[in-house]
Design an enzyme around this catalytic site. Structure first.
Site, PDB file in Angstrom:
ATOM      1  N   CYS A 256      22.074 -43.108  21.612  1.00 33.79           N
ATOM      2  CA  CYS A 256      21.373 -43.578  22.794  1.00 33.79           C
ATOM      3  C   CYS A 256      21.494 -45.104  22.824  1.00 33.79           C
ATOM      4  O   CYS A 256      21.200 -45.772  21.819  1.00 33.79           O
ATOM      5  CB  CYS A 256      19.896 -43.178  22.739  1.00 33.79           C
ATOM      6  SG  CYS A 256      18.908 -43.942  24.055  1.00 33.79           S
TER       7      CYS A 256
ATOM      8  N   ASP B   4      22.520 -38.641  19.755  1.00 29.64           N
ATOM      9  CA  ASP B   4      22.618 -37.635  20.807  1.00 29.64           C
ATOM     10  C   ASP B   4      23.721 -36.664  20.409  1.00 29.64           C
ATOM     11  O   ASP B   4      24.736 -37.071  19.817  1.00 29.64           O
ATOM     12  CB  ASP B   4      22.981 -38.279  22.153  1.00 29.64           C
ATOM     13  CG  ASP B   4      21.839 -39.078  22.746  1.00 29.64           C
ATOM     14  OD1 ASP B   4      20.681 -38.644  22.619  1.00 29.64           O
ATOM     15  OD2 ASP B   4      22.101 -40.138  23.335  1.00 29.64           O
TER      16      ASP B   4
ATOM     17  N   HIS C 120      24.890 -40.288  28.305  1.00 27.16           N
ATOM     18  CA  HIS C 120      25.665 -39.039  28.330  1.00 27.16           C
ATOM     19  C   HIS C 120      26.750 -39.077  29.405  1.00 27.16           C
ATOM     20  O   HIS C 120      27.878 -38.642  29.172  1.00 27.16           O
ATOM     21  CB  HIS C 120      24.758 -37.839  28.603  1.00 27.16           C
ATOM     22  CG  HIS C 120      23.622 -37.676  27.650  1.00 27.16           C
ATOM     23  ND1 HIS C 120      23.617 -38.170  26.372  1.00 27.16           N
ATOM     24  CD2 HIS C 120      22.446 -37.025  27.797  1.00 27.16           C
ATOM     25  CE1 HIS C 120      22.479 -37.850  25.774  1.00 27.16           C
ATOM     26  NE2 HIS C 120      21.751 -37.153  26.622  1.00 27.16           N
ATOM     27  N   GLU C 121      26.380 -39.564  30.574  1.00 24.31           N
ATOM     28  CA  GLU C 121      27.312 -39.576  31.694  1.00 24.31           C
ATOM     29  C   GLU C 121      28.533 -40.437  31.379  1.00 24.31           C
ATOM     30  O   GLU C 121      29.668 -40.053  31.675  1.00 24.31           O
ATOM     31  CB  GLU C 121      26.618 -40.088  32.967  1.00 24.31           C
ATOM     32  CG  GLU C 121      25.477 -39.195  33.452  1.00 24.31           C
ATOM     33  CD  GLU C 121      24.119 -39.465  32.805  1.00 24.31           C
ATOM     34  OE1 GLU C 121      23.126 -38.908  33.292  1.00 24.31           O
ATOM     35  OE2 GLU C 121      24.041 -40.224  31.796  1.00 24.31           O
TER      36      GLU C 121
ATOM     37  N   VAL D 282      48.141 -34.052  24.558  1.00 29.02           N
ATOM     38  CA  VAL D 282      47.425 -34.978  23.679  1.00 29.02           C
ATOM     39  C   VAL D 282      47.635 -34.514  22.245  1.00 29.02           C
ATOM     40  O   VAL D 282      47.617 -33.311  21.941  1.00 29.02           O
ATOM     41  CB  VAL D 282      45.920 -35.072  24.032  1.00 29.02           C
ATOM     42  CG1 VAL D 282      45.176 -33.784  23.757  1.00 29.02           C
ATOM     43  CG2 VAL D 282      45.265 -36.234  23.289  1.00 29.02           C
ATOM     44  N   GLU D 283      47.895 -35.449  21.362  1.00 26.65           N
ATOM     45  CA  GLU D 283      48.042 -35.123  19.936  1.00 26.65           C
ATOM     46  C   GLU D 283      46.637 -34.886  19.402  1.00 26.65           C
ATOM     47  O   GLU D 283      45.763 -35.735  19.533  1.00 26.65           O
ATOM     48  CB  GLU D 283      48.766 -36.274  19.219  1.00 26.65           C
ATOM     49  CG  GLU D 283      49.239 -35.931  17.826  1.00 26.65           C
ATOM     50  CD  GLU D 283      48.115 -35.906  16.816  1.00 26.65           C
ATOM     51  OE1 GLU D 283      47.975 -34.883  16.118  1.00 26.65           O
ATOM     52  OE2 GLU D 283      47.370 -36.902  16.738  1.00 26.65           O
ATOM     53  N   SER D 284      46.398 -33.716  18.819  1.00 24.83           N
ATOM     54  CA  SER D 284      45.030 -33.274  18.526  1.00 24.83           C
ATOM     55  C   SER D 284      44.314 -34.121  17.470  1.00 24.83           C
ATOM     56  O   SER D 284      43.101 -34.308  17.567  1.00 24.83           O
ATOM     57  CB  SER D 284      45.007 -31.798  18.133  1.00 24.83           C
ATOM     58  OG  SER D 284      45.795 -31.566  16.989  1.00 24.83           O
TER      59      SER D 284
END
Length: 154
Positions: A52, A59, A93-94, A74-76
Site C-alpha cells: 500500500c 497487499d 491496486h489499479e 513473453v519469456e516466463s
C-alpha cells in the site's frame, strides 16, 4: 537452446536477482514459433504482492493474464521476476494491475491481452481490477478466468 533465437535473453538459464522495482525489471520476449496461428496463452499468479503506498502494508492479489500472441511471446522467467518486483513497490491496486498490462502490451504488441487483478480485502473491501486491449480475435478459445468473487478466495 538456439543462440540465434534465444541468445539475447539475459535472465534465463542462470541465477537472477529479484529487481528492486518494476521500473528496473527487464521483461524479455522470444519469437513466436507459430505467429500465423491464433491461440491464447495464460499466466496465473495466485500469490502476487505489492505494498500500500500510504501505509506500507502488504497487499495480495490473484492475477490472471491472458493474451493472444502476435510475433512475440513473453519469456516466463522475466515475467516472474517482473511480477516479483512489485513485492516492495508501493502503488494502488489499479496502478499495479494496469501497469503490468501496459508493459506487456508495449513489449509484445499482442493481438489481444486482458488482465484480471483479483485483490484480497484490505479494510474489508476486495478490489478487483480488469483491463483488456479490445475484443478477442474471433475463433480463439478464451476460457473464463474463473476466479470467484471474494469468499475467502484461495
Amino acid at each position: 537452446m538456439s543462440d540465434e533465437i534465444y541468445g539475447g535473453l539475459t535472465q534465463l538459464g542462470g541465477r537472477s536477482e529479484l529487481p528492486a522495482s518494476p521500473e528496473e525489471a527487464v521483461l524479455e520476449r522470444v519469437p513466436n514459433a507459430q505467429p500465423s496461428m491464433e491461440y491464447a496463452v495464460r499466466f496465473t499468479a495466485p500469490e502476487f504482492t505489492s505494498l500500500c503506498p500510504m501505509t506500507g502494508a502488504p497487499d495480495f492479489a490473484h492475477l490472471v493474464i491472458d493474451y493472444v500472441p502476435g510475433d512475440w511471446l513473453v519469456e516466463s522467467k522475466s515475467l516472474k521476476l517482473f511480477l516479483g518486483s512489485f513485492r516492495n513497490h508501493g502503488a494502488f491496486h489499479e496502478f499495479c494491475t494496469t501497469e503490468i498490462a501496459r508493459r506487456l502490451v508495449e513489449l509484445l504488441d499482442p493481438k489481444w491481452l486482458r488482465i484480471g487483478g483479483y485483490w484480497y480485502p484490505r479494510g474489508g473491501i476486495p478490489i478487483d481490477v480488469f483491463w483488456q486491449s479490445g475484443a478477442p480475435p474471433k475463433g480463439v478459445w478464451i476460457p473464463a478466468q474463473d476466479v470467484p468473487g471474494y469468499r475467502g478466495r484461495g
